[in-house]
Design a protein around this motif. Structure first.
Motif, mmCIF file in Angstrom:
data_model
loop_
_atom_site.group_PDB
_atom_site.id
_atom_site.type_symbol
_atom_site.label_atom_id
_atom_site.label_comp_id
_atom_site.label_asym_id
_atom_site.label_seq_id
_atom_site.Cartn_x
_atom_site.Cartn_y
_atom_site.Cartn_z
ATOM 1 N N VAL A 565 -5.702 0.151 -3.632
ATOM 2 C CA VAL A 565 -4.806 1.128 -3.006
ATOM 3 C C VAL A 565 -3.473 1.169 -3.769
ATOM 4 C CG1 VAL A 565 -5.828 1.092 -0.724
ATOM 5 C CG2 VAL A 565 -4.115 -0.636 -1.302
ATOM 6 N N GLY A 566 -3.531 0.892 -5.080
ATOM 7 C CA GLY A 566 -2.333 0.915 -5.912
ATOM 8 C C GLY A 566 -2.024 2.291 -6.453
ATOM 9 N N ASN A 567 -1.014 2.345 -7.290
ATOM 10 C CA ASN A 567 -0.583 3.584 -7.933
ATOM 11 C C ASN A 567 -0.248 3.263 -9.376
ATOM 12 O OD1 ASN A 567 1.325 5.693 -8.918
ATOM 13 N ND2 ASN A 567 1.078 6.507 -6.860
ATOM 14 N N GLU A 568 -0.840 4.015 -10.302
ATOM 15 C CA GLU A 568 -0.710 3.692 -11.723
ATOM 16 C C GLU A 568 0.731 3.638 -12.188
ATOM 17 O OE1 GLU A 568 -2.658 5.119 -15.995
ATOM 18 O OE2 GLU A 568 -2.865 6.366 -14.201
ATOM 19 N N LYS A 569 1.596 4.491 -11.622
ATOM 20 C CA LYS A 569 2.960 4.602 -12.122
ATOM 21 C C LYS A 569 4.026 4.152 -11.124
ATOM 22 C CE LYS A 569 1.772 8.476 -15.174
ATOM 23 N NZ LYS A 569 2.028 9.903 -15.514
ATOM 24 N N ASP A 570 3.642 3.851 -9.920
ATOM 25 C CA ASP A 570 4.631 3.551 -8.875
ATOM 26 C C ASP A 570 4.406 2.140 -8.340
ATOM 27 O OD1 ASP A 570 6.430 3.493 -6.802
ATOM 28 O OD2 ASP A 570 5.826 5.416 -5.940
ATOM 29 N N VAL A 571 5.418 1.308 -8.462
ATOM 30 C CA VAL A 571 5.333 -0.071 -7.985
ATOM 31 C C VAL A 571 5.264 -0.141 -6.461
ATOM 32 C CG1 VAL A 571 7.815 -0.522 -7.813
ATOM 33 C CG2 VAL A 571 6.264 -2.396 -8.418
ATOM 34 N N HIS A 572 5.515 1.001 -5.799
ATOM 35 C CA HIS A 572 5.505 1.050 -4.340
ATOM 36 C C HIS A 572 4.410 2.005 -3.849
ATOM 37 C CE1 HIS A 572 9.895 0.073 -5.186
ATOM 38 N NE2 HIS A 572 9.402 -0.996 -4.609
ATOM 39 N N PRO A 573 3.144 1.574 -3.875
ATOM 40 C CA PRO A 573 2.077 2.448 -3.371
ATOM 41 C C PRO A 573 2.257 2.688 -1.872
ATOM 42 C CG PRO A 573 1.249 0.227 -3.784
ATOM 43 C CD PRO A 573 2.629 0.277 -4.343
ATOM 44 N N ILE A 574 1.770 3.814 -1.392
ATOM 45 C CA ILE A 574 2.094 4.235 -0.027
ATOM 46 C C ILE A 574 1.014 3.924 1.007
ATOM 47 C CG2 ILE A 574 3.610 6.060 -0.871
ATOM 48 C CD1 ILE A 574 1.409 8.080 -0.259
ATOM 49 N N LYS A 575 -0.138 3.398 0.588
ATOM 50 C CA LYS A 575 -1.223 3.114 1.540
ATOM 51 C C LYS A 575 -0.999 1.755 2.209
ATOM 52 C CE LYS A 575 -4.633 5.786 -1.104
ATOM 53 N NZ LYS A 575 -4.952 6.819 -0.105
ATOM 54 N N LYS A 576 0.100 1.656 2.935
ATOM 55 C CA LYS A 576 0.519 0.371 3.473
ATOM 56 C C LYS A 576 -0.260 -0.037 4.731
ATOM 57 C CE LYS A 576 3.809 -0.964 0.627
ATOM 58 N NZ LYS A 576 3.452 -0.296 -0.603
ATOM 59 N N TRP A 577 -0.764 0.933 5.493
ATOM 60 C CA TRP A 577 -1.480 0.583 6.723
ATOM 61 C C TRP A 577 -2.710 -0.254 6.404
ATOM 62 C CZ3 TRP A 577 0.475 1.398 11.482
ATOM 63 C CH2 TRP A 577 -0.347 1.104 12.576
ATOM 64 N N ILE A 578 -3.401 0.093 5.322
ATOM 65 C CA ILE A 578 -4.594 -0.650 4.914
ATOM 66 C C ILE A 578 -4.243 -2.094 4.598
ATOM 67 C CG2 ILE A 578 -6.348 -0.845 3.094
ATOM 68 C CD1 ILE A 578 -6.277 2.229 2.900
ATOM 69 N N VAL A 579 -3.126 -2.296 3.899
ATOM 70 C CA VAL A 579 -2.714 -3.648 3.513
ATOM 71 C C VAL A 579 -2.387 -4.478 4.757
ATOM 72 C CG1 VAL A 579 -1.016 -4.996 2.219
ATOM 73 C CG2 VAL A 579 -1.851 -2.824 1.287
ATOM 74 N N GLY A 580 -1.639 -3.892 5.688
ATOM 75 C CA GLY A 580 -1.313 -4.608 6.914
ATOM 76 C C GLY A 580 -2.544 -4.958 7.720
ATOM 77 N N GLN A 581 -3.491 -4.045 7.777
ATOM 78 C CA GLN A 581 -4.733 -4.311 8.498
ATOM 79 C C GLN A 581 -5.519 -5.446 7.853
ATOM 80 O OE1 GLN A 581 -6.777 -0.469 8.800
ATOM 81 N NE2 GLN A 581 -6.395 -0.498 11.016
ATOM 82 N N ARG A 582 -5.550 -5.477 6.525
ATOM 83 C CA ARG A 582 -6.286 -6.550 5.847
ATOM 84 C C ARG A 582 -5.655 -7.916 6.139
ATOM 85 N NH1 ARG A 582 -7.592 -3.446 0.047
ATOM 86 N NH2 ARG A 582 -9.165 -2.039 0.954
ATOM 87 N N LEU A 583 -4.329 -7.962 6.160
ATOM 88 C CA LEU A 583 -3.671 -9.214 6.544
ATOM 89 C C LEU A 583 -4.022 -9.601 7.977
ATOM 90 C CD1 LEU A 583 -0.127 -8.601 4.997
ATOM 91 C CD2 LEU A 583 -1.688 -10.444 4.338
ATOM 92 N N SER A 584 -4.077 -8.619 8.860
ATOM 93 C CA SER A 584 -4.377 -8.908 10.265
ATOM 94 C C SER A 584 -5.787 -9.455 10.429
ATOM 95 C CB SER A 584 -4.188 -7.655 11.126
ATOM 96 O OG SER A 584 -5.216 -6.703 10.913
ATOM 97 N N LYS A 585 -6.722 -8.982 9.626
ATOM 98 C CA LYS A 585 -8.095 -9.489 9.704
ATOM 99 C C LYS A 585 -8.146 -10.984 9.388
ATOM 100 C CE LYS A 585 -10.299 -5.101 8.373
ATOM 101 N NZ LYS A 585 -11.105 -4.839 9.576
ATOM 102 N N ILE A 586 -7.345 -11.402 8.406
ATOM 103 C CA ILE A 586 -7.294 -12.833 8.059
ATOM 104 C C ILE A 586 -6.792 -13.634 9.250
ATOM 105 C CG2 ILE A 586 -6.325 -14.547 6.498
ATOM 106 C CD1 ILE A 586 -5.946 -12.260 4.438
#
Length: 696
Positions: A565-586
């Motif tokens: 869910v990264g972005n080739e040119k932007d250090v701040h990708p916007i698909k943050k909900w997915i990342v938070g959910q993955r942390l919550s699963k752990i």
């Protein structure tokens, strides 16, 4: 005749005033400040006005008389190179007929010209000096001090002084108990302000002010009445199922009453103004009222909840706001949750320009963070909160059905070393060098070093004592110390972008960070779940992601993969909900016993079968290539570690890789391209981590 009478009246009035002044002078409480150059005020401009005894006099007022009996270079040791016992100040301090004696000695004893040969004499010499003062006709109260800090930049620090200092501090604590005298801790409050010690030993007037304030409170018992920690307030969430601890400060010997959930407990504030008490663990629930009171002050907190408390920290991708994430409008409309409570700690100073004088004044441990207080997750407050942290907290709340509190103190651009305590950084030579060499340090990622240089340009000319928020230890001092006594369930962490150029150093720092925070939060098993860096077209990021995977060897950690869910040119990708959910699963699996998929495939081992490598995985159930007949971004190499693209096939839950160019394969890489199109997932749709069995 009238003239003579008038003269007599004036004379009588003058005598009365002189007599009154004499009586007042005799009634003054005399305070003798005994010590070395720190007491004297060495290095401070106008020490007669700005040394700690001078500032103490102003705080105590006209009912006290403070004497400065500091002697630069003096040791407590009788056999020291410049023993205080032999100074004129020692004799003068006794002739002063003090009512109170404050002793701060030991700093000069730590040198290798004193300590190794005479360390066994220190305790008795100190006890003897206390006895000398106690036996004076004025029968003074004697108070001794733990030493002010010696910082790592001192040229003898790694030549024995570091260890000697700790021994002396320990002995001073023992001496206080044996002599039955009170002990002032001058180390801890100053240890968080190295900017107040330009030569690593002597405080500036600002540092002397902190000493004066501590001594003033010790003498008067005045600690500013009832004060509560940063995280206390309406809508606060306390960790369920843990002992509930409350703490704070109050005036010495004041009774603090705490009323919570139909129970009342009392405790007295100690000599240092500290108090703490505990209530038994409780189930989730609330809101409950909470009240703290002393004889002269009370604080009422209306709504307190019991639930789950997590700390979210790191740099800009953790600080990334809900309003800027993908589908922000939908989240702010349809994903509000009044059982998720937010506490935001925001850095006051952060920019791409030279800091102004006002910004520099905020660059210290006391003033850097500005806090929001606890808020509910309403749209107004939520839009500027961490997107990853909210997605994590929201998902937890929906699964657990209890209140969830999320504290976020992430700072954009911050490197790992700014979040580690000084006591940890001072233990190893490599990190001592990182502490001491602050200007364009080659161990610091170039962007970070250049940003520090830009922001602090001409800082020395302002005479404002400041540290940059990206320099070592400052964010720990400012953002972790104030909350470390608050019970939390665990930590989520998204950081590494500002350390990606020095991955081996980062791995060492990260291990230090985890151990350090577990120590300060007093939980050696504190869950620590982190985000593996996303995809970005920066050369080191593939190898860095793999180095993060290897950090899973640290017990009770977990890693959320995010390269997909990264972005080739932007250090701040916007698909943050997915990342938070993955942390919550752990967290849901590890800490709350939910039987759910929580990890993508992780490299287990590699078998060599002829000209093919067979890669085995943990969490590889249902291994497959997503949206493609083959796995992408896989490379293979002989023992020479020259990698070429590989062909792939998934067979019975293993990944087989080969290449016609490689006859004797030994090594495999997956997801190493900085902006990776890797597509290996398991049956839960969770992506495999970047991996290699080749350590470069």
């Amino acid at each position: 005749m009238k003239s003579t009478l008038k003269v007599l009246q004036i004379l009588l009035l003058s005598l009365m005033l002189l007599f009154s002044a004499s009586i007042h002078s005799q009634n003054k409480i005399k305070v003798a400040c005994v010590g070395d150059s720190v007491t004297f005020g060495a290095g401070i401009q106008d020490p007669e006005e700005h040394s700690y005894p001078a500032q103490l006099q102003l705080l105590l007022g006209t009912d006290y008389e403070v004497g400065n009996f500091g002697h630069s270079g003096a040791t407590m040791l009788r056999n020291g190179h410049k023993s205080y016992w032999d100074t004129t100040e020692f004799k003068k301090s006794q002739d002063f007929a003090p009512n109170i004696v404050i002793i701060h000695l030991g700093l000069n004893d730590q040198g290798n010209n004193n300590w190794p040969n005479h360390k066994d004499e220190f305790e008795q010499d100190y006890l003897d000096m206390i006895a000398v003062y106690k036996s004076l006709p004025s029968k003074p109260k004697v108070i001794i001090c733990k030493m002010t800090p010696t910082f790592s930049g001192h040229h003898w620090f790694e030549e024995g002084m570091r260890e000697n200092f700790k021994e002396i501090q320990s002995k001073i604590e023992t001496i206080a108990k044996k002599a039955s005298v009170d002990l002032i801790d001058l180390h801890e409050p100053l240890y968080r302000f190295p900017e107040y010690f330009p030569d690593n030993l002597h405080p500036t007037k600002e540092g002397a002010q902190i000493i004066a304030s501590k001594v003033f409170s010790a003498i008067t018992g005045d600690y500013g009445d009832l004060n509560l920690p940063l995280l206390y307030g309406d809508n606060m969430v306390l960790q369920r199922h843990d002992t509930i601890s409350f703490n704070g400060t109050a005036n010495y010997n004041d009774t603090v009453t705490v009323q919570f959930n139909n129970d009342t407990k009392l405790v007295k504030a100690d000599f240092n103004g500290q108090w703490n008490l505990s209530f038994p663990p409780m189930e989730a629930g609330g809101p409950y009222p909470l009240k703290f009171s002393t004889p002269t002050k009370s604080v009422e907190i209306e709504n307190v909840y019991l639930g789950e408390v997590w700390l979210a920290s790191g740099q800009s991708n953790m600080d990334f706001m809900v309003r800027d994430m993908e589908s922000a409008a939908t989240v702010l409309k349809d994903s509000l949750n009044d059982q998720v409570f937010l506490f935001s700690m925001d850095g006051k100073t952060l920019s791409g320009e030279k800091f102004s004088a006002d910004e520099l004044k905020n660059c210290n441990a006391a003033d850097y963070f500005e806090s929001s207080g606890w808020t509910t997750s309403n749209a107004k407050d939520l839009e500027s909160f961490s997107a990853v942290a909210y997605a994590f907290g929201y998902t937890l709340q929906k699964k657990l059905n209890v209140p969830v509190g999320i504290i976020c103190n992430a700072i954009g651009g911050s490197p790992t070393q700014s979040w580690i305590s000084r006591e940890s950084m001072e233990k190893q030579h490599e990190t001592v060098n990182l502490l001491n060499d602050m200007r364009l340090n080659p161990m610091v990622d170039t962007w970070v070093a250049e940003r520090i240089e830009l922001n602090m340009e001409d800082h020395s000319k302002t005479k404002i004592k400041a540290r940059h928020p990206y320099q070592p230890t400052i964010l720990f001092d400012a953002g972790v110390m104030p909350i470390r006594d608050y019970n939390i369930k665990g930590l989520i962490w998204y950081q590494g972008e500002s350390n990606a150029d020095h991955m081996d150093l980062h791995s060492k720092l990260f291990k230090m960070l985890v151990a350090d925070w577990r120590s300060h939060f007093q939980n050696e098993n504190l869950p620590f779940y982190y985000v593996q860096l996303s995809s970005l077209n920066r050369s080191t990021w593939g190898r860095f992601r793999d180095s993060q995977r290897r950090l899973l060897d640290i017990p009770n950690t977990g890693m959320a993969v995010s390269y997909d869910v990264g972005n080739e040119k932007d250090v701040h990708p916007i698909k943050k909900w997915i990342v938070g959910q993955r942390l919550s699963k752990i967290a849901l699996h590890n800490d709350y016993n939910f039987e759910i998929g929580y990890s993508g495939p992780l490299l287990d081992f590699v078998n060599v079968i002829g000209n093919t490598l067979e890669v085995h995985f943990k969490y590889g159930e249902g291994l497959k290539a997503l949206n493609s007949p083959s796995v992408k971004d896989v490379f293979i190499a002989n023992a020479d570690k020259v990698f070429v693209p590989a062909q792939t096939k998934i067979v019975n839950g293993t990944l087989q890789v080969w290449s016609p160019e490689i006859k004797n394969p030994r090594y495999v890489k997956y997801g190493y391209t900085p902006f990776s199109n890797g597509n290996l997932v398991n049956s839960y749709g969770l992506p495999a981590s970047t991996f290699s069995n080749c350590i470069e």
